[in-house]
Write an enzyme that holds these catalytic residues in place. Sequence first.
Site, PDB file in Angstrom:
ATOM      1  N   HIS A  79       0.841  -1.201   0.000  1.00 53.10           N
ATOM      2  CA  HIS A  79       0.000   0.000   0.000  1.00 53.10           C
ATOM      3  C   HIS A  79       0.878   1.254   0.000  1.00 53.10           C
ATOM      4  O   HIS A  79       0.712   2.146  -0.829  1.00 53.10           O
ATOM      5  CB  HIS A  79      -0.922   0.012   1.222  1.00 53.10           C
ATOM      6  N   ASP A 108       6.505  21.239 -26.745  1.00 56.55           N
ATOM      7  CA  ASP A 108       6.483  19.895 -26.169  1.00 56.55           C
ATOM      8  C   ASP A 108       7.544  19.848 -25.088  1.00 56.55           C
ATOM      9  O   ASP A 108       8.200  20.851 -24.817  1.00 56.55           O
ATOM     10  CB  ASP A 108       6.770  18.818 -27.230  1.00 56.55           C
ATOM     11  N   TRP A 150       7.103   0.224   3.847  1.00 52.94           N
ATOM     12  CA  TRP A 150       7.588   0.952   2.667  1.00 52.94           C
ATOM     13  C   TRP A 150       8.982   1.505   2.912  1.00 52.94           C
ATOM     14  O   TRP A 150       9.681   1.891   1.986  1.00 52.94           O
ATOM     15  CB  TRP A 150       6.621   2.071   2.253  1.00 52.94           C
ATOM     16  N   SER A 178      12.693   5.753 -14.058  1.00 52.75           N
ATOM     17  CA  SER A 178      11.594   6.536 -14.609  1.00 52.75           C
ATOM     18  C   SER A 178      11.563   7.944 -14.013  1.00 52.75           C
ATOM     19  O   SER A 178      11.450   8.941 -14.725  1.00 52.75           O
ATOM     20  CB  SER A 178      10.283   5.797 -14.339  1.00 52.75           C
ATOM     21  N   TYR A 266       9.135  15.863   0.271  1.00 52.74           N
ATOM     22  CA  TYR A 266       8.958  17.183  -0.354  1.00 52.74           C
ATOM     23  C   TYR A 266       8.779  17.066  -1.855  1.00 52.74           C
ATOM     24  O   TYR A 266       8.109  17.888  -2.475  1.00 52.74           O
ATOM     25  CB  TYR A 266      10.099  18.118   0.043  1.00 52.74           C
ATOM     26  N   SER A 277      -0.990  27.407  -5.634  1.00 54.24           N
ATOM     27  CA  SER A 277      -0.620  28.793  -5.931  1.00 54.24           C
ATOM     28  C   SER A 277      -1.157  29.246  -7.281  1.00 54.24           C
ATOM     29  O   SER A 277      -1.153  30.440  -7.586  1.00 54.24           O
ATOM     30  CB  SER A 277       0.900  28.947  -5.916  1.00 54.24           C
ATOM     31  N   HIS A 311      15.403  13.023  11.623  1.00 52.79           N
ATOM     32  CA  HIS A 311      14.240  13.155  12.515  1.00 52.79           C
ATOM     33  C   HIS A 311      13.335  11.940  12.416  1.00 52.79           C
ATOM     34  O   HIS A 311      12.422  11.792  13.211  1.00 52.79           O
ATOM     35  CB  HIS A 311      13.463  14.464  12.291  1.00 52.79           C
ATOM     36  N   HIS A 312      13.587  11.078  11.458  1.00 59.10           N
ATOM     37  CA  HIS A 312      12.844   9.819  11.393  1.00 59.10           C
ATOM     38  C   HIS A 312      13.503   8.750  12.256  1.00 59.10           C
ATOM     39  O   HIS A 312      13.026   7.630  12.320  1.00 59.10           O
ATOM     40  CB  HIS A 312      12.763   9.316   9.952  1.00 59.10           C
ATOM     41  N   THR A 337       7.650  26.684   5.460  1.00 59.65           N
ATOM     42  CA  THR A 337       6.348  26.058   5.212  1.00 59.65           C
ATOM     43  C   THR A 337       5.237  26.987   5.687  1.00 59.65           C
ATOM     44  O   THR A 337       4.220  27.171   5.009  1.00 59.65           O
ATOM     45  CB  THR A 337       6.261  24.700   5.937  1.00 59.65           C
ATOM     46  N   LYS A 340       4.530  29.897   3.321  1.00 63.91           N
ATOM     47  CA  LYS A 340       3.653  29.554   2.195  1.00 63.91           C
ATOM     48  C   LYS A 340       2.190  29.660   2.592  1.00 63.91           C
ATOM     49  O   LYS A 340       1.369  30.235   1.865  1.00 63.91           O
ATOM     50  CB  LYS A 340       3.911  28.119   1.749  1.00 63.91           C
ATOM     51  N   ARG A 459       2.203   1.741  15.227  1.00 63.94           N
ATOM     52  CA  ARG A 459       1.787   1.582  13.844  1.00 63.94           C
ATOM     53  C   ARG A 459       2.193   0.208  13.335  1.00 63.94           C
ATOM     54  O   ARG A 459       2.978  -0.493  13.955  1.00 63.94           O
ATOM     55  CB  ARG A 459       2.395   2.678  12.960  1.00 63.94           C
TER      56      ARG A 459
HETATM   57  C1  HEM Z   1       6.294  21.470   8.881  1.00 66.04           C
HETATM   58  C2  HEM Z   1       6.857  20.544   8.212  1.00 66.04           C
HETATM   59  C3  HEM Z   1       7.097  19.136   8.705  1.00 66.04           C
HETATM   60  C4  HEM Z   1       7.733  18.702   9.825  1.00 66.04           C
HETATM   61  C5  HEM Z   1       8.371  19.558  10.906  1.00 66.04           C
HETATM   62  C6  HEM Z   1       7.718  17.261   9.793  1.00 66.04           C
HETATM   63  C7  HEM Z   1       8.281  16.433  10.761  1.00 66.04           C
HETATM   64  C8  HEM Z   1       8.243  15.062  10.724  1.00 66.04           C
HETATM   65  C9  HEM Z   1       8.870  14.209  11.681  1.00 66.04           C
HETATM   66  C10 HEM Z   1       9.704  14.673  12.863  1.00 66.04           C
HETATM   67  C11 HEM Z   1       8.601  12.919  11.333  1.00 66.04           C
HETATM   68  C12 HEM Z   1       9.086  11.648  12.013  1.00 66.04           C
HETATM   69  C13 HEM Z   1       8.123  11.169  12.998  1.00 66.04           C
HETATM   70  C14 HEM Z   1       8.504   9.846  13.554  1.00 66.04           C
HETATM   71  O1  HEM Z   1       8.646   8.868  12.791  1.00 66.04           O
HETATM   72  O2  HEM Z   1       8.640   9.762  14.780  1.00 66.04           O
HETATM   73  C15 HEM Z   1       7.796  12.960  10.157  1.00 66.04           C
HETATM   74  C16 HEM Z   1       7.315  11.843   9.510  1.00 66.04           C
HETATM   75  C17 HEM Z   1       6.792  11.882   8.240  1.00 66.04           C
HETATM   76  N1  HEM Z   1       6.498  13.008   7.516  1.00 66.04           N
HETATM   77 FE1  HEM Z   1       6.688  14.930   8.163  1.00 66.04          FE
HETATM   78  N2  HEM Z   1       7.066  16.844   8.691  1.00 66.04           N
HETATM   79  C18 HEM Z   1       6.679  17.961   7.987  1.00 66.04           C
HETATM   80  C19 HEM Z   1       6.012  17.984   6.803  1.00 66.04           C
HETATM   81  C20 HEM Z   1       5.807  16.886   6.013  1.00 66.04           C
HETATM   82  C21 HEM Z   1       5.375  16.924   4.646  1.00 66.04           C
HETATM   83  C22 HEM Z   1       5.103  18.184   3.858  1.00 66.04           C
HETATM   84  C23 HEM Z   1       5.297  15.644   4.226  1.00 66.04           C
HETATM   85  C24 HEM Z   1       4.902  15.063   2.897  1.00 66.04           C
HETATM   86  C25 HEM Z   1       4.153  15.587   2.041  1.00 66.04           C
HETATM   87  C26 HEM Z   1       5.661  14.804   5.337  1.00 66.04           C
HETATM   88  C27 HEM Z   1       5.652  13.435   5.273  1.00 66.04           C
HETATM   89  C28 HEM Z   1       6.062  12.614   6.282  1.00 66.04           C
HETATM   90  C29 HEM Z   1       6.052  11.185   6.205  1.00 66.04           C
HETATM   91  C30 HEM Z   1       5.640  10.349   4.981  1.00 66.04           C
HETATM   92  C31 HEM Z   1       6.493  10.713   7.430  1.00 66.04           C
HETATM   93  C32 HEM Z   1       6.572   9.288   7.922  1.00 66.04           C
HETATM   94  C33 HEM Z   1       7.475   8.391   7.233  1.00 66.04           C
HETATM   95  C34 HEM Z   1       7.409   7.014   7.808  1.00 66.04           C
HETATM   96  O3  HEM Z   1       7.970   6.800   8.894  1.00 66.04           O
HETATM   97  O4  HEM Z   1       6.795   6.132   7.195  1.00 66.04           O
HETATM   98  N3  HEM Z   1       5.960  15.577   6.403  1.00 66.04           N
HETATM   99  N4  HEM Z   1       7.586  14.272   9.802  1.00 66.04           N
HETATM  100 CU   LIG Z   2      10.937  13.787   7.262  1.00 64.28          CU
END
Ligand code: HEM
Ligand SMILES: [Cu+2]
Lengths: 535, 402
Positions: A79, A108, A150, A178, A266, A277, A311-312, A337, A340, A459
């Site tokens: 998924h 094009d 994933w 791709s 991002y 926008s 941070h992950h 962010t 914006k 999770r």
């Molecule tokens: C203000 C901006 C953002 C901050 C400060 C932020 C911060 C964080 C942090 C600290 C985590 C890790 C959490 C953890 O696993 O304990 C996280 C996870 C995640 N964030 Fe953000 N984030 C922001 C914006 C975004 C945006 C714009 C996206 C995507 C469009 C995004 C997508 C994700 C995803 C996919 C994960 C999880 C990934 C995973 O473990 O599977 N985040 N974010």
């Molecule tokens: Cu991140």
Amino acid sequence: MSTAAATHDDHHDHHHAPTGLKRWLFSTNHKDIGTLYLWFSFAMFLVGGFMAMVIRAELLEPGMQFVDPEFFNQMTTVHGLVMVFGAVMPATVGLANWMIPLMIGAPDMALPRMNNWSFWILPFAFGILIFAVLMSAFGAGNPSAPNFGWTFYAPLSTKYGPASTDLFILSVHMMGISSIMGAINVVVTVFNMRAPGMTLMKMPLFVWTWLITAFLLIAVIPVLAGAVTMMLTDRHFGTSFFDAAGGGDPVLFQHVFWFFGHPEVYIMILPSFGIVSAIIPAFARKPLFGYASMVYATASIALLSFVVWAHHMFTVGMPLAGTLFFMYMTMLISVPTGVKVFNWVATMWRGSLTFELPMKWAIAFVILFTCGGLSGLMLAITPVDFQYHDTYFVVAHFHYVLVTGAIFSIFAAAYYWLPKWSGVMPSKLLGELHFWNSLISANLLFFPMHFVGLAGMPRRYADYALQFADYNFWISIGGFWFGLSQVIFLIVAIRCAMKKGEPAPAKPWEGAEGLEWEVPSPAPFHTFDTPPVIK
Amino acid sequence: MQSTLFHRAAVGLTSLMISGMTFASDWTERSNLDLRPGVTAVSQEIQDLHTTVLWIVTVIGLLVFGLIVFSMIRHRRAKNPNPATFHEHVLLEVLWTVIPFVILIAMAVPATRVLVKLDDTAESELTVKVTGYRWKWSYEYLTYEDDNDIGVSFFSNLATPPEQYNNPVLAGGLFPYGTAKDRVGQEAPEKDHNYQLEVDNKLVIPSGQKVRFLVTSDDVIHSFWVPDFGGKKDAIPGFVNETWALVPEGKEGTYYGQCAELCGKNHAFMPIAVEVVTQAEFRDWIAEEKEKAASGPDLTPFSGLDQAMEEGEQVYASACALCHGANGEGGIGLPFAGTDFATKSEYLNEHIDVLVNGRAAMPAFKAQLTPRQIAAVVTYERNAFGNDTGDLIQPADVNDHE
Ligand code: HEM
Ligand SMILES: [Cu+2]
């Protein structure tokens, strides 16, 4: 902006455009390839959505009712992969293909044959991945499909990975090729094919955000390719990149993955910023507030996205200094962010607003994406992330930014540009149904995830303790509802493809700006053979 | 931070928000809405920080959404047919860059302080090595006060019986995986209060003393998480991570947690249960455990097949059923029901050997189970699920096995 060159070459269409299967298979036309990308991504959205339905069915009540925990893990994994690489990314590439040449007055994309190839790799890449799932679902005793999330952390995906991991590696490589080709195409097109007078700082923001996205892709997809290649050699050629027993380090995998993975998030959201926008000024009948600061904010988000990856990984046991660095940088990224969001609000301010479908989706995007950004800020606070990490709170965060963020903006784009693509207006009634059902169900689906997460539900759990049962029930209901609502869009899209609906004028939205509205609807097969003149 | 005006305001507002909602004091209470304060000083500080940040983002959110809604109402075309034309405002743009920045610094300061505190594992009185396995935990007591040679260690398995969670409604078709196929469509027995959280052997620690956990893994990455102790730490094969907890006196009781990093099939089935006892109780407990460990394995023979079967059934449910199926039908592991391996006498020695020493994906159970338990479970596998070899394996047979 206006153009002198209306398309005088409509009459070429009939002998230029091949028909039938060949038209699509061998297409080098940016519009056809854009269409292919968009249909493909919608198909993947439904496939990935079906897997989400399996997940939510299993989690409706405590206990294992429908699938084995092993198959459950395959569902969460595939998924995620299908949604990220198959739905969101190709959808934005499809939009880039259709819109960038129209927006900058180019005939094009710069590299049309490569364009064809970068699309046609995708069905094979996902065919391989989905084949692994079907094999596992329909044949008892067959090896599992990829089941390691994933994020495919080693050693779960290396030493302990199922046989299908090798299919997964191949598939990821293909997706990567791709993406890189798509990105190179965007960069070359934007730098070389702009109509005279279309300076960089006159480009629509969608083109800017995609240009920056393309650079991000070129920078990090090779890192992803590196990660899966190291996995491959660890699995089969005796290396130990990620195996402590051979002198490697499983945490290295996470560093490599997230060095790709954070910019990747991002990559999925920057094009959305561009879409919104374009739409908000059109329906506020007022120019975008802070165009230049939007460009700089996008660029600084892109740059900062390279220094926040850990941070992950706050719980892997990093040294204090490293943890602090990544905490501060992550907090910092919320400043651009925020800029914006403030700019969009200021664009609406004292405008003359109407709420046609694209605007509805765009406003929903601004509000709900901001919710996701705010929970991101909470996650950035490291000591608290020690509690939030790997719970449903994180799941709530990234679904707010990705579903009600990226995907809502893609729907906004679809309703905004469908008249241009198809020549007919999308059905208002169905569109309203689609919007309201999606809006309400998505919040029923994702908001309570914050609560179960805070309450402590980890999770990727196939079964859970009883105190989480009430919320999970409602989350599942929201899930089925959201899933069904998307069928409405399928009908909307098919009706447009079949040209059913009110014929669309060249510029169906009164306040819309940009070159794409200067060509007729549907946009003819060839546009801007003679470059338009930009005033 | 404790005394700042802001913090007090935040706490006040929160209690306002939750007044009328009864707050669960026990982790197993249902429908808990918010992060739990937990029992340690650190977990409480984390909760305070969470509350502060939650209020900050709530206020920012409401402000932004308020402006949007206001604009949607007041600046809609019917009300405001002539749009303004402004598209920049330097002061505004500087302000909404600088103000968030200042708010961030205000959050970063307390966050840094808690982080520094968490990092300090020095001066602990008890050290326990926590090892993650697929799919169970093991606890090894290394040092307590001046005692550097404790030698007590044990495994901790999920105690929820499989009948409570294996309730397939379908078999075959699209999802041929339904475990326990013979239970398809049957009514599920009522679930225990601590469903999916209870374990057979709890980790026992004293209150009022700092306990250091050395966290590692034997196979893939797991994560050791007891929410009430504040925060989790990943268990990484080949590396040792440190974390600690100090449960204050008066807070004795059982605290539950779960594995928090995807570790494969039974990720959701390896809970953590920690029993916090007073120091006096802990001293007694550890003395008793040391004595047991010192006296060597219990090799008293089984009185008969029935006794071995009864003990074997319990061992099977906690150690084998996850992979080999509740009814010996197989799964990740081989099936036993009616197979040559579990019924033909020439395989008996191999059967014992695979349990003791492991083979391929099958872990070695030498360290996890006593000879008595291994003997019981081999006996059980050869006489249950329709098998009836009559083989009775005695603890001594296993103990002699190399
Ligand atoms: C203000 C901006 C953002 C901050 C400060 C932020 C911060 C964080 C942090 C600290 C985590 C890790 C959490 C953890 O696993 O304990 C996280 C996870 C995640 N964030 Fe953000 N984030 C922001 C914006 C975004 C945006 C714009 C996206 C995507 C469009 C995004 C997508 C994700 C995803 C996919 C994960 C999880 C990934 C995973 O473990 O599977 N985040 N974010
Ligand atoms: Cu991140």
